[in-house]
Design a protein around this motif. Structure first.
Motif, PDB file in Angstrom:
ATOM      1  N   ILE A   7       0.842  -1.196   0.000  1.00 56.21           N
ATOM      2  CA  ILE A   7       0.000   0.000   0.000  1.00 56.21           C
ATOM      3  C   ILE A   7       0.876   1.244   0.000  1.00 56.21           C
ATOM      4  O   ILE A   7       0.637   2.194  -0.747  1.00 56.21           O
ATOM      5  CB  ILE A   7      -0.948  -0.001   1.221  1.00 56.21           C
ATOM      6  N   GLY A   8       1.910   1.219   0.835  1.00 51.63           N
ATOM      7  CA  GLY A   8       2.828   2.357   0.904  1.00 51.63           C
ATOM      8  C   GLY A   8       3.444   2.657  -0.444  1.00 51.63           C
ATOM      9  O   GLY A   8       3.511   3.814  -0.863  1.00 51.63           O
ATOM     10  N   ARG A   9       3.850   1.578  -1.127  1.00 46.36           N
ATOM     11  CA  ARG A   9       4.473   1.774  -2.435  1.00 46.36           C
ATOM     12  C   ARG A   9       3.503   2.424  -3.417  1.00 46.36           C
ATOM     13  O   ARG A   9       3.862   3.339  -4.148  1.00 46.36           O
ATOM     14  CB  ARG A   9       4.957   0.421  -2.986  1.00 46.36           C
ATOM     15  N   ILE A  10       2.249   1.950  -3.374  1.00 45.89           N
ATOM     16  CA  ILE A  10       1.254   2.506  -4.292  1.00 45.89           C
ATOM     17  C   ILE A  10       1.024   3.987  -3.984  1.00 45.89           C
ATOM     18  O   ILE A  10       1.001   4.829  -4.888  1.00 45.89           O
ATOM     19  CB  ILE A  10      -0.064   1.704  -4.195  1.00 45.89           C
ATOM     20  N   VAL A  11       0.895   4.305  -2.682  1.00 48.51           N
ATOM     21  CA  VAL A  11       0.661   5.698  -2.290  1.00 48.51           C
ATOM     22  C   VAL A  11       1.828   6.575  -2.755  1.00 48.51           C
ATOM     23  O   VAL A  11       1.631   7.638  -3.338  1.00 48.51           O
ATOM     24  CB  VAL A  11       0.464   5.816  -0.761  1.00 48.51           C
ATOM     25  N   LEU A  12       3.044   6.086  -2.524  1.00 46.26           N
ATOM     26  CA  LEU A  12       4.216   6.852  -2.945  1.00 46.26           C
ATOM     27  C   LEU A  12       4.231   7.047  -4.457  1.00 46.26           C
ATOM     28  O   LEU A  12       4.524   8.134  -4.958  1.00 46.26           O
ATOM     29  CB  LEU A  12       5.504   6.153  -2.510  1.00 46.26           C
ATOM     30  N   GLY A  13       3.868   5.970  -5.173  1.00 43.17           N
ATOM     31  CA  GLY A  13       3.823   6.048  -6.638  1.00 43.17           C
ATOM     32  C   GLY A  13       2.832   7.097  -7.096  1.00 43.17           C
ATOM     33  O   GLY A  13       3.126   7.917  -7.968  1.00 43.17           O
ATOM     34  N   VAL A  14       1.644   7.093  -6.481  1.00 44.11           N
ATOM     35  CA  VAL A  14       0.612   8.061  -6.859  1.00 44.11           C
ATOM     36  C   VAL A  14       1.086   9.480  -6.555  1.00 44.11           C
ATOM     37  O   VAL A  14       0.946  10.387  -7.383  1.00 44.11           O
ATOM     38  CB  VAL A  14      -0.715   7.762  -6.127  1.00 44.11           C
ATOM     39  N   LEU A  15       1.698   9.656  -5.372  1.00 44.45           N
ATOM     40  CA  LEU A  15       2.194  10.992  -5.011  1.00 44.45           C
ATOM     41  C   LEU A  15       3.258  11.472  -6.003  1.00 44.45           C
ATOM     42  O   LEU A  15       3.243  12.621  -6.433  1.00 44.45           O
ATOM     43  CB  LEU A  15       2.771  10.993  -3.595  1.00 44.45           C
ATOM     44  N   ALA A  16       4.154  10.546  -6.370  1.00 43.90           N
ATOM     45  CA  ALA A  16       5.200  10.921  -7.324  1.00 43.90           C
ATOM     46  C   ALA A  16       4.581  11.317  -8.656  1.00 43.90           C
ATOM     47  O   ALA A  16       4.983  12.310  -9.278  1.00 43.90           O
ATOM     48  CB  ALA A  16       6.173   9.763  -7.518  1.00 43.90           C
ATOM     49  N   ALA A  17       3.561  10.547  -9.096  1.00 46.95           N
ATOM     50  CA  ALA A  17       2.902  10.851 -10.375  1.00 46.95           C
ATOM     51  C   ALA A  17       2.230  12.216 -10.308  1.00 46.95           C
ATOM     52  O   ALA A  17       2.321  13.008 -11.255  1.00 46.95           O
ATOM     53  CB  ALA A  17       1.881   9.770 -10.714  1.00 46.95           C
ATOM     54  N   ILE A  18       1.573  12.508  -9.167  1.00 46.50           N
ATOM     55  CA  ILE A  18       0.908  13.804  -9.021  1.00 46.50           C
ATOM     56  C   ILE A  18       1.949  14.926  -9.083  1.00 46.50           C
ATOM     57  O   ILE A  18       1.758  15.935  -9.758  1.00 46.50           O
ATOM     58  CB  ILE A  18       0.113  13.874  -7.702  1.00 46.50           C
ATOM     59  N   GLY A  19       3.073  14.704  -8.391  1.00 38.81           N
ATOM     60  CA  GLY A  19       4.135  15.709  -8.407  1.00 38.81           C
ATOM     61  C   GLY A  19       4.647  15.956  -9.820  1.00 38.81           C
ATOM     62  O   GLY A  19       4.749  17.099 -10.268  1.00 38.81           O
ATOM     63  N   GLN A  20       4.911  14.867 -10.544  1.00 39.56           N
ATOM     64  CA  GLN A  20       5.422  14.993 -11.917  1.00 39.56           C
ATOM     65  C   GLN A  20       4.427  15.686 -12.827  1.00 39.56           C
ATOM     66  O   GLN A  20       4.790  16.556 -13.619  1.00 39.56           O
ATOM     67  CB  GLN A  20       5.728  13.605 -12.483  1.00 39.56           C
ATOM     68  N   ALA A  21       3.157  15.282 -12.699  1.00 42.44           N
ATOM     69  CA  ALA A  21       2.127  15.881 -13.549  1.00 42.44           C
ATOM     70  C   ALA A  21       1.974  17.367 -13.230  1.00 42.44           C
ATOM     71  O   ALA A  21       1.748  18.178 -14.125  1.00 42.44           O
ATOM     72  CB  ALA A  21       0.796  15.150 -13.374  1.00 42.44           C
ATOM     73  N   THR A  22       2.119  17.714 -11.951  1.00 40.43           N
ATOM     74  CA  THR A  22       2.017  19.128 -11.567  1.00 40.43           C
ATOM     75  C   THR A  22       3.156  19.929 -12.177  1.00 40.43           C
ATOM     76  O   THR A  22       2.950  21.019 -12.728  1.00 40.43           O
ATOM     77  CB  THR A  22       2.045  19.269 -10.033  1.00 40.43           C
ATOM     78  N   LEU A  23       4.363  19.370 -12.107  1.00 42.35           N
ATOM     79  CA  LEU A  23       5.502  20.055 -12.727  1.00 42.35           C
ATOM     80  C   LEU A  23       5.280  20.221 -14.225  1.00 42.35           C
ATOM     81  O   LEU A  23       5.556  21.273 -14.808  1.00 42.35           O
ATOM     82  CB  LEU A  23       6.795  19.264 -12.494  1.00 42.35           C
TER      83      LEU A  23
END
Ligand SMILES: Nc1ncnc2c1ncn2[C@@H]1O[C@H](COP(=O)(O)OP(=O)(O)O)[C@@H](O)[C@H]1O
Ligand SMILES: [Mg+2]
Lengths: 257, 253
Positions: A7-23
């Motif tokens: 679950i942690g990995r998935i959450v981190l993955g989603v957060l990273a994707a959100i960060g990248q998409a925001t950039l």
């Protein structure tokens, strides 16, 4: 433990994707004020995203407006409130269904085609070729599409709202026995300018998100046909979810008193 | 002059380049040979900054190219000196053939009038053996060999100082391959351009090259003037030239 880790990995993955998409979004917007600009690309994106989406927008909203009128009439009859059909159809279409339905149709039609096109360009080295020809893909591909979608979506939503209300009107007048003049007067009297303004604002936000996701996942595409397929699927899913989430947030912002 | 010093590049666990050292003199024609999948295209893309190397130094006329920021004016200026033929052609399929060839001439710092750009495009198409009537077609309407030649025309359209050709003759019939070899030689001799060509075609190597380098195992295995290639004494080079399955190069990779 390994379950929690997953679950942690998935959450981190989603957060990273959100960060990248925001950039990616910030980068896209920054090109608005940095030449060169490509007006020809913008014009062609306006045609593709706006004009050619009109049939699909008309079809989805007219049926929804009609169905809405039937439902409200049947539901309203339970406490003898059948007469509110024009008002509720108007408010339902303009505030919620118009922007959301048009947004989702654009996610299906425009996000997918943008993602597939850009991903194919990436896979066949066309993006690399653009760069070597001193052309920034963010300026040449991304900005025109995102800008066009943001500009034309309010217009599409306006068209969708009108056609949706017309669907309700056709059903109301022909099937439910409403007087034509009264139906139109009730609709017009009931709608506030702020309803329309928020509807169009939602449209602009959804258009931005839909085109942005298409470009983002297209540019991120993996190699080969499989990469293109994955990019397209991810783009449509992300655009749809973001549109629905943004709709909730905007509704909360605009209407929660 | 282009110099690569100890250039490394991996994709995930796969080490493609493991310390490439190579020098290409100004106005020289360097040909890179090596088995497919050894990282020749990756090496070219590293020089152009399309793929960032993990480690090592790449300089063009003494300037470190890996420092140039994506999308910066310096990088645009740097890239304006280059022409590149991609292995798959990489033509823009939303544009017609002539618009592809004249892409650089239709926008940016080298912008010319539309008629002038079209005229130059048709002239470049002629040089790669294509008639003016293909100019209005779209890339999808061309055969693979024709697409390759359009890509070649696009690479030379703005008369760049440095030109990279990734497998220019693959997929062409022998006569057309001969035409292309001659054209590349002409560009180097007449325009004084620096050329870097990837090829598997030994006829092509002999026709185009001043110098030859062989990439194997992520490193430059051998490099020298083309005249010394046959007597290199390197078993890898000898095997590659003769195309023999017997030798140090594994046939299953
Ligand atoms: N963008 C990339 N992502 C992952 N792997 C790559 C990428 N580009 C090249 N590779 C891998 O690097 C290796 C070398 O590729 P390439 O340079 O195209 O070979 P060639 O010498 O035939 O031109 C191949 O195994 C290829 O799969
Ligand atoms: Mg290659």
């Amino acid at each position: 433990m390994s379950f929690l880790a997953a679950i942690g990995r998935i959450v981190l993955g989603v957060l990273a994707a959100i960060g990248q998409a925001t950039l990616f979004a910030l980068d896209t917007v920054s090109h608005l004020v940095r030449p060169p600009f490509y007006p020809r690309e913008l014009a062609s994106a306006v045609m593709q995203i706006g004009y050619f989406s009109l049939p699909v927008v008309g079809l989805t909203t007219i049926f929804t407006g009609g169905a809405l009128a039937l439902q409200i009439y049947a539901g309203g009859a339970r406490f003898s409130a059948e007469a509110v059909v024009p008002q509720i159809v108007a408010i339902g279409m303009v505030r919620e269904l118009g922007p959301v339905l048009v947004g989702l149709m654009i996610a299906a039609r425009v996000t997918s085609s943008i993602a597939a096109e850009i991903a194919t360009m990436k896979v066949t080295e066309q993006i690399d070729a653009l760069v070597t020809l001193s052309t920034n893909p963010m300026k040449y591909l991304t900005l025109p599409r995102v800008l066009a979608a943001t500009l034309v979506m309010p217009i599409l939503v306006a068209v969708g709202n009108v056609i949706g209300i017309m669907g309700g009107y056709l059903v109301g007048v022909n099937r439910l026995g409403f007087n034509a003049g009264t139906y139109i007067r009730n609709t017009i009297d009931f709608l506030e300018p702020s309803d329309i303004a928020t509807s169009l604002a939602k449209g602009a936000v959804f258009g931005f998100l839909a085109a942005l996701m298409g470009c983002y996942y297209g540019m991120q595409s993996g190699r080969g046909a499989q990469g293109v397929g994955r990019a397209t699927k991810s783009a449509v899913v992300a655009a749809s979810v973001l549109i629905l989430a943004a709709n909730f947030i905007l509704t909360e912002l605009f209407f929660a008193a | 002059m282009i110099e690569l010093r100890d250039v490394h590049k991996s994709f995930g666990p796969k080490q493609v380049l493991r310390g490439v050292d190579l020098t290409i003199g100004r106005g020289k024609s360097m040909v890179i040979i090596g088995g497919s999948g050894t990282g020749k295209s990756v090496a070219l893309k590293c020089i152009l900054g399309l793929i960032p190397p993990d480690k090592g130094l790449i300089t063009v006329d003494g300037d470190d190219v890996t420092r140039l920021r994506q999308g910066s004016a310096e990088r645009d200026e740097f890239l304006a000196r280059f022409g590149m033929l991609f292995q798959g052609g990489a033509l823009f399929d939303s544009l017609t053939v002539w618009q592809n060839v004249a892409f650089r001439l239709l926008r940016g710092s080298l912008k010319k009038s539309k008629d002038e750009a079209r005229e130059i495009a048709i002239e470049k198409l002629r040089r790669v053996g294509l008639t003016p009537d293909v100019a209005e077609l779209f890339p999808a309407e061309l055969s693979g060999g024709m697409q390759k030649r359009v890509g070649l025309a696009r690479a030379i359209a703005a008369e760049p100082e440095i030109i990279f050709f990734d497998e220019p003759t693959t997929g062409l019939d022998p006569i057309m391959a001969g035409v292309i070899n001659e054209l590349i030689r002409e560009i180097v001799v007449e325009m004084g351009a620096t050329a870097m060509t990837i090829t598997h075609d030994m006829t092509s190597v002999r026709a185009i090259a001043d110098d030859v380098a062989m990439l194997h195992g992520g490193k430059i295995r051998w490099t020298g003037p083309v005249a010394e290639m046959d007597a290199s004494g390197d078993p890898y080079v000898t095997q590659f030239i003769s195309g023999s399955p017997e030798g140090p190069i594994e046939t299953v990779r």
